[in-house]
Design an enzyme around this catalytic site. Structure first.
Site, PDB file in Angstrom:
ATOM      1  N   SER A 142      -7.535   5.969   3.359  1.00 13.90           N
ATOM      2  CA  SER A 142      -7.115   5.938   1.963  1.00 13.90           C
ATOM      3  C   SER A 142      -8.287   5.522   1.093  1.00 13.90           C
ATOM      4  O   SER A 142      -9.083   4.652   1.478  1.00 13.90           O
ATOM      5  CB  SER A 142      -5.968   4.940   1.760  1.00 13.90           C
ATOM      6  OG  SER A 142      -5.708   4.746   0.384  1.00 13.90           O
ATOM      7  N   TYR A 155      -2.121  -2.959   2.898  1.00 16.68           N
ATOM      8  CA  TYR A 155      -2.203  -1.533   3.220  1.00 16.68           C
ATOM      9  C   TYR A 155      -3.655  -1.105   3.410  1.00 16.68           C
ATOM     10  O   TYR A 155      -3.997  -0.419   4.382  1.00 16.68           O
ATOM     11  CB  TYR A 155      -1.543  -0.715   2.111  1.00 16.68           C
ATOM     12  CG  TYR A 155      -1.692   0.775   2.271  1.00 16.68           C
ATOM     13  CD1 TYR A 155      -0.980   1.461   3.252  1.00 16.68           C
ATOM     14  CD2 TYR A 155      -2.545   1.503   1.446  1.00 16.68           C
ATOM     15  CE1 TYR A 155      -1.103   2.829   3.407  1.00 16.68           C
ATOM     16  CE2 TYR A 155      -2.684   2.873   1.592  1.00 16.68           C
ATOM     17  CZ  TYR A 155      -1.958   3.528   2.566  1.00 16.68           C
ATOM     18  OH  TYR A 155      -2.103   4.893   2.721  1.00 16.68           O
TER      19      TYR A 155
END
Length: 246
Positions: A142, A155
């Protein structure tokens, strides 16, 4: 004369929805037979298979929890038994639970670690053992590992682990003619991403890119297709597919 050439074969985790589904459909369009792996309801996976077949492709749906070693081994067994082998593994399965670090429930942290980190490790282990020469392993990272948005600490930490495993596995597969890379999307217009976000927040995220829009699943699938096919000299990299946010 009848051709004896068999199609390349892809395993796509998280292939029943979001970016994973679009990536599975794109690989099928590229001519690969696709094993669509899913963890939840079978209906979306069956729909993905029908869409691929309607477009002239070949696919099968296989249920597998990516954090369960036996189920992932069975997923690869199913792909090999149905299609004859595995050439490409796209590990798109993952979860995102957001809160400031000081407020995140540890159960949510552990759940993300199980799916995003343990899942990547287990899928990568089977991929390293099974993918044929000339193949490709594509993990999902990400862009938030570098954008560093508040609320994303846990995350982003799981995706930092994905980055590390990707770069090291690429070197561990020396001599196998297998590439290992990760795609790191930026803000992308999926149902999961848009859920619960007010319009103002979505507009702000869209404006982060110089292209002044959110990414689409098709944008990310294009990068997956590139890494899975012609990009044989790109190896051990994290590609930031985010429209220039960073």
């Amino acid at each position: 004369m009848t051709s004896t050439t068999t199609p390349r074969v892809a395993v796509v985790t998280g292939g029943s929805g979001g970016i994973g589904r679009v990536a599975a459909e794109r690989l099928a369009t590229d001519g690969l037979a696709v094993a669509v792996a899913y963890a939840g309801s079978p209906a979306p996976a069956a729909e993905a298979v029908r869409a691929i077949e309607k477009a002239g492709g070949t696919a099968v749906a296989v249920k597998a929890d990516v954090a369960d070693e036996a189920e992932v081994a069975a997923l690869f067994d199913a792909a090999e038994e149905r299609f004859g082998g595995v050439d490409v593994v796209v590990h798109a399965a993952g979860i995102m639970l957001l809160a400031p670090l000081a407020e995140l429930d540890l159960a949510d942290f552990d759940r993300m670690h199980r799916v995003n980190v343990r899942g990547t490790f287990i899928v990568g282990r089977q991929a390293a053992r099974r993918v044929r020469p000339g193949g490709a392993i594509v993990n999902f990272s990400s862009s938030v590992t570098r954008i560093a948005l508040p609320g994303y600490a846990a995350y982003a930490a799981t995706k930092g682990a994905v980055d590390a495993m990707t770069l090291i596995l690429a070197k561990e597969l020396r001599g196998r003619d297998i590439t290992v890379n990760a795609v790191a999307p930026g803000p992308t217009a999926t149902a999961l991403f848009l859920e619960g976000k007010p319009d103002a927040a979505v507009e702000h995220l869209a404006k982060m890119s110089p292209l002044e829009r959110l990414g689409t699943p098709e944008d990310i699938a294009e990068v997956v297709s590139f890494l899975a096919g012609p990009a044989r000299w790109i190896n051990g990299q994290v590609l930031y597919a985010n429209g220039g946010v960073i």
